[in-house]
Design a protein around this motif. Structure first.
Motif, PDB file in Angstrom:
ATOM      1  N   LEU A 138       0.826  -1.199   0.000  1.00 31.69           N
ATOM      2  CA  LEU A 138       0.000   0.000   0.000  1.00 31.69           C
ATOM      3  C   LEU A 138       0.858   1.246   0.000  1.00 31.69           C
ATOM      4  CD1 LEU A 138      -2.780   1.350   0.131  1.00 31.69           C
ATOM      5  CD2 LEU A 138      -2.662   1.147   2.638  1.00 31.69           C
ATOM      6  N   LYS A 139       1.982   1.223   0.719  1.00 22.16           N
ATOM      7  CA  LYS A 139       2.862   2.392   0.784  1.00 22.16           C
ATOM      8  C   LYS A 139       3.330   2.816  -0.607  1.00 22.16           C
ATOM      9  CE  LYS A 139       7.319   3.880   2.734  1.00 22.16           C
ATOM     10  NZ  LYS A 139       8.485   3.453   3.554  1.00 22.16           N
ATOM     11  N   ILE A 140       3.676   1.852  -1.451  1.00 19.01           N
ATOM     12  CA  ILE A 140       4.123   2.161  -2.801  1.00 19.01           C
ATOM     13  C   ILE A 140       2.961   2.720  -3.621  1.00 19.01           C
ATOM     14  CG2 ILE A 140       5.032   1.192  -4.935  1.00 19.01           C
ATOM     15  CD1 ILE A 140       7.086   1.400  -2.691  1.00 19.01           C
ATOM     16  N   ALA A 141       1.802   2.106  -3.503  1.00 19.14           N
ATOM     17  CA  ALA A 141       0.631   2.584  -4.243  1.00 19.14           C
ATOM     18  C   ALA A 141       0.290   4.014  -3.846  1.00 19.14           C
ATOM     19  CB  ALA A 141      -0.554   1.658  -3.990  1.00 19.14           C
ATOM     20  N   GLU A 142       0.360   4.321  -2.563  1.00 17.65           N
ATOM     21  CA  GLU A 142       0.061   5.672  -2.093  1.00 17.65           C
ATOM     22  C   GLU A 142       1.066   6.682  -2.638  1.00 17.65           C
ATOM     23  OE1 GLU A 142      -2.133   4.755   2.199  1.00 17.65           O
ATOM     24  OE2 GLU A 142       0.074   4.956   2.106  1.00 17.65           O
ATOM     25  N   ALA A 143       2.339   6.313  -2.673  1.00 17.05           N
ATOM     26  CA  ALA A 143       3.368   7.213  -3.194  1.00 17.05           C
ATOM     27  C   ALA A 143       3.175   7.461  -4.689  1.00 17.05           C
ATOM     28  CB  ALA A 143       4.755   6.632  -2.934  1.00 17.05           C
ATOM     29  N   LEU A 144       2.852   6.423  -5.431  1.00 18.87           N
ATOM     30  CA  LEU A 144       2.580   6.585  -6.863  1.00 18.87           C
ATOM     31  C   LEU A 144       1.369   7.485  -7.086  1.00 18.87           C
ATOM     32  CD1 LEU A 144       3.130   2.906  -8.061  1.00 18.87           C
ATOM     33  CD2 LEU A 144       4.585   4.862  -8.624  1.00 18.87           C
ATOM     34  N   ALA A 184      -6.032  -4.951  -2.818  1.00 21.76           N
ATOM     35  CA  ALA A 184      -6.773  -4.384  -3.947  1.00 21.76           C
ATOM     36  C   ALA A 184      -7.871  -3.431  -3.469  1.00 21.76           C
ATOM     37  CB  ALA A 184      -7.377  -5.498  -4.790  1.00 21.76           C
ATOM     38  N   LYS A 185      -8.559  -3.775  -2.410  1.00 22.29           N
ATOM     39  CA  LYS A 185      -9.613  -2.910  -1.876  1.00 22.29           C
ATOM     40  C   LYS A 185      -9.045  -1.574  -1.414  1.00 22.29           C
ATOM     41  CE  LYS A 185     -12.922  -6.461  -0.378  1.00 22.29           C
ATOM     42  NZ  LYS A 185     -13.577  -7.113   0.785  1.00 22.29           N
ATOM     43  N   GLN A 186      -7.834  -1.585  -0.863  1.00 24.83           N
ATOM     44  CA  GLN A 186      -7.206  -0.337  -0.429  1.00 24.83           C
ATOM     45  C   GLN A 186      -6.750   0.498  -1.624  1.00 24.83           C
ATOM     46  OE1 GLN A 186      -4.270  -2.407   2.067  1.00 24.83           O
ATOM     47  NE2 GLN A 186      -5.098  -1.352   3.856  1.00 24.83           N
ATOM     48  N   ILE A 187      -6.240  -0.154  -2.649  1.00 25.77           N
ATOM     49  CA  ILE A 187      -5.689   0.562  -3.795  1.00 25.77           C
ATOM     50  C   ILE A 187      -6.783   1.225  -4.623  1.00 25.77           C
ATOM     51  CG2 ILE A 187      -4.547   0.209  -6.027  1.00 25.77           C
ATOM     52  CD1 ILE A 187      -2.646  -1.716  -4.634  1.00 25.77           C
ATOM     53  N   VAL A 188      -7.918   0.569  -4.806  1.00 21.91           N
ATOM     54  CA  VAL A 188      -8.962   1.143  -5.658  1.00 21.91           C
ATOM     55  C   VAL A 188      -9.543   2.416  -5.063  1.00 21.91           C
ATOM     56  CG1 VAL A 188      -9.580  -1.058  -6.729  1.00 21.91           C
ATOM     57  CG2 VAL A 188     -10.747  -0.345  -4.634  1.00 21.91           C
ATOM     58  N   ALA A 189      -9.311   2.656  -3.790  1.00 24.67           N
ATOM     59  CA  ALA A 189      -9.819   3.872  -3.159  1.00 24.67           C
ATOM     60  C   ALA A 189      -8.926   5.080  -3.417  1.00 24.67           C
ATOM     61  CB  ALA A 189      -9.961   3.655  -1.655  1.00 24.67           C
ATOM     62  N   LEU A 190      -7.747   4.859  -3.992  1.00 23.11           N
ATOM     63  CA  LEU A 190      -6.792   5.945  -4.219  1.00 23.11           C
ATOM     64  C   LEU A 190      -7.065   6.645  -5.547  1.00 23.11           C
ATOM     65  CD1 LEU A 190      -3.526   4.076  -3.138  1.00 23.11           C
ATOM     66  CD2 LEU A 190      -4.894   5.654  -1.754  1.00 23.11           C
ATOM     67  N   THR A 191      -6.867   7.949  -5.584  1.00 19.07           N
ATOM     68  CA  THR A 191      -6.958   8.707  -6.825  1.00 19.07           C
ATOM     69  C   THR A 191      -5.556   8.990  -7.343  1.00 19.07           C
ATOM     70  OG1 THR A 191      -7.021  10.804  -5.601  1.00 19.07           O
ATOM     71  CG2 THR A 191      -9.129   9.788  -6.158  1.00 19.07           C
ATOM     72  N   GLY A 192      -5.454   9.100  -8.664  1.00 22.99           N
ATOM     73  CA  GLY A 192      -4.149   9.311  -9.278  1.00 22.99           C
ATOM     74  C   GLY A 192      -3.581   8.043  -9.892  1.00 22.99           C
ATOM     75  N   ILE A 193      -4.098   6.911  -9.469  1.00 17.64           N
ATOM     76  CA  ILE A 193      -3.711   5.631 -10.065  1.00 17.64           C
ATOM     77  C   ILE A 193      -4.974   4.840 -10.373  1.00 17.64           C
ATOM     78  CG2 ILE A 193      -1.461   5.496  -8.923  1.00 17.64           C
ATOM     79  CD1 ILE A 193      -2.669   3.572  -6.898  1.00 17.64           C
ATOM     80  N   LYS A 194      -4.856   3.891 -11.287  1.00 21.34           N
ATOM     81  CA  LYS A 194      -5.977   3.036 -11.642  1.00 21.34           C
ATOM     82  C   LYS A 194      -5.521   1.586 -11.607  1.00 21.34           C
ATOM     83  CE  LYS A 194      -9.366   2.050 -15.293  1.00 21.34           C
ATOM     84  NZ  LYS A 194     -10.512   2.045 -14.344  1.00 21.34           N
TER      85      LYS A 194
END
Length: 304
Positions: free
Chosen positions: A160-166, A207-217
């Motif tokens: 998740l840390k990497i996904a958030e940074a991206l 995956a559930k955590q990542i789909v909530a982020l904006t800026g990445i898909k």
């Protein structure tokens, strides 16, 4: 390059015929080729090795897709997606990538951030013509900003840390019209300690955590399986990734990508539903590990 096969008809359908090429064109070409072996041989001699290698890989992808269309163990639908070929070009000079682009290749994969950025800059004139850049393999937090700024896809997200940074760095691209960064979650389906990736039983939660982020898909899942020539083992591990994709889809997470399969095992990957295969040495030749200037990993996106 993209290839596809549908299971809804008795004949396989591929997305490889150039616009305007008719059956008459094919027949005429076949007739000329059959009567001019010397000319055909001369054409083969002057064809660039990269173009020849790409054509060989394209044929192998088509054959694998044809076999898959009749494989009762693989679930296919009428909307089975085309198979995309990512040419993994780490340690290779930009001039070789330009040759591959001229031969029709559009998707390129890089494993080293700085090397990849240098090639992106050198080939900037190809951006408007459709070149697409994929970062493949382990990604550290201190490189996330550069990947978010320069690449179109990131295939090695397993935390998740990497996904958030991206996501954060992609959002901060002022005035950019490039849209969100496409990402794939890397899953360790073989269970090897040397492999990166999230554990299979933790994939849904991530995956559930990542789909909530904006800026990445979130586009899909990626894996690097065990290095083995045994096709049954290869298929079992690829099947696990496809099963995880089905689990995520059942939980309302829309995915359209299975990034799996490299030079040694892409045929087994296609048999289990791969939508992206990552092939390097079979296109560009053996790699020089001293070229990149960045630390190498024991396992990256295409090493065989």
């Amino acid at each position: 390059m993209y290839f596809g096969v549908h299971a809804s008809s008795t004949a396989s359908v591929f997305y490889t015929t150039p616009p305007g090429v008719t059956e008459a064109h094919h027949a005429a070409h076949k007739n000329v080729s059959s009567k001019t072996p010397i000319l055909r041989h001369l054409c083969q001699l002057i064809m660039s090795p990269i173009k020849a290698n790409l054509q060989h890989i394209q044929r192998e992808i088509r054959r694998a897709a044809e076999r898959t269309s009749g494989d009762k163990t693989t679930i296919l639908s009428a909307s089975y997606p085309p198979i995309s070929l990512i040419a993994v070009s780490k340690t290779k000079p930009a001039a070789m990538l330009r040759d591959a682009f001229a031969a029709g290749q559009r998707l390129f994969g890089e494993n080293y951030v700085q090397e990849g950025i240098a090639k992106i800059a050198e080939l900037a004139d190809l951006r408007a013509q459709g070149i697409e850049w994929h970062f493949i393999g382990p990604l550290q937090s201190n490189k996330a900003k550069l990947v978010a700024q320069h690449f179109d896809w990131a295939h090695g997200v397993d935390r998740l840390k990497i996904a958030e940074a991206l996501a954060r760095n992609r959002r901060e691209l002022d005035g950019s019209d490039r849209g969100p960064l496409n990402i794939c979650i890397q899953v360790n389906v073989s269970g090897e300690a040397s492999k990166g990736g999230v554990a299979p039983d933790q994939t849904l939660a991530l995956a559930k955590q990542i789909v909530a982020l904006t800026g990445i898909k979130l586009r899909g899942l990626m894996t690097i399986i065990e290095n083995t020539p045994d096709e049954a083992t290869q298929r079992a591990q690829f099947l696990l990734l496809r099963t995880l994709q089905e689990q995520l889809l059942a939980n309302g997470i829309a995915l359209d990508t299975l990034s799996m399969g490299m030079s040694q095992d892409f045929r087994a990957a296609i048999a289990e539903g791969a939508t992206m295969v990552r092939i390097g040495s079979a296109i560009f030749g053996a790699r020089d590990s001293a070229v990149s200037g960045e630390p190498s990993s024991a396992v990256v996106g295409e090493t065989r």
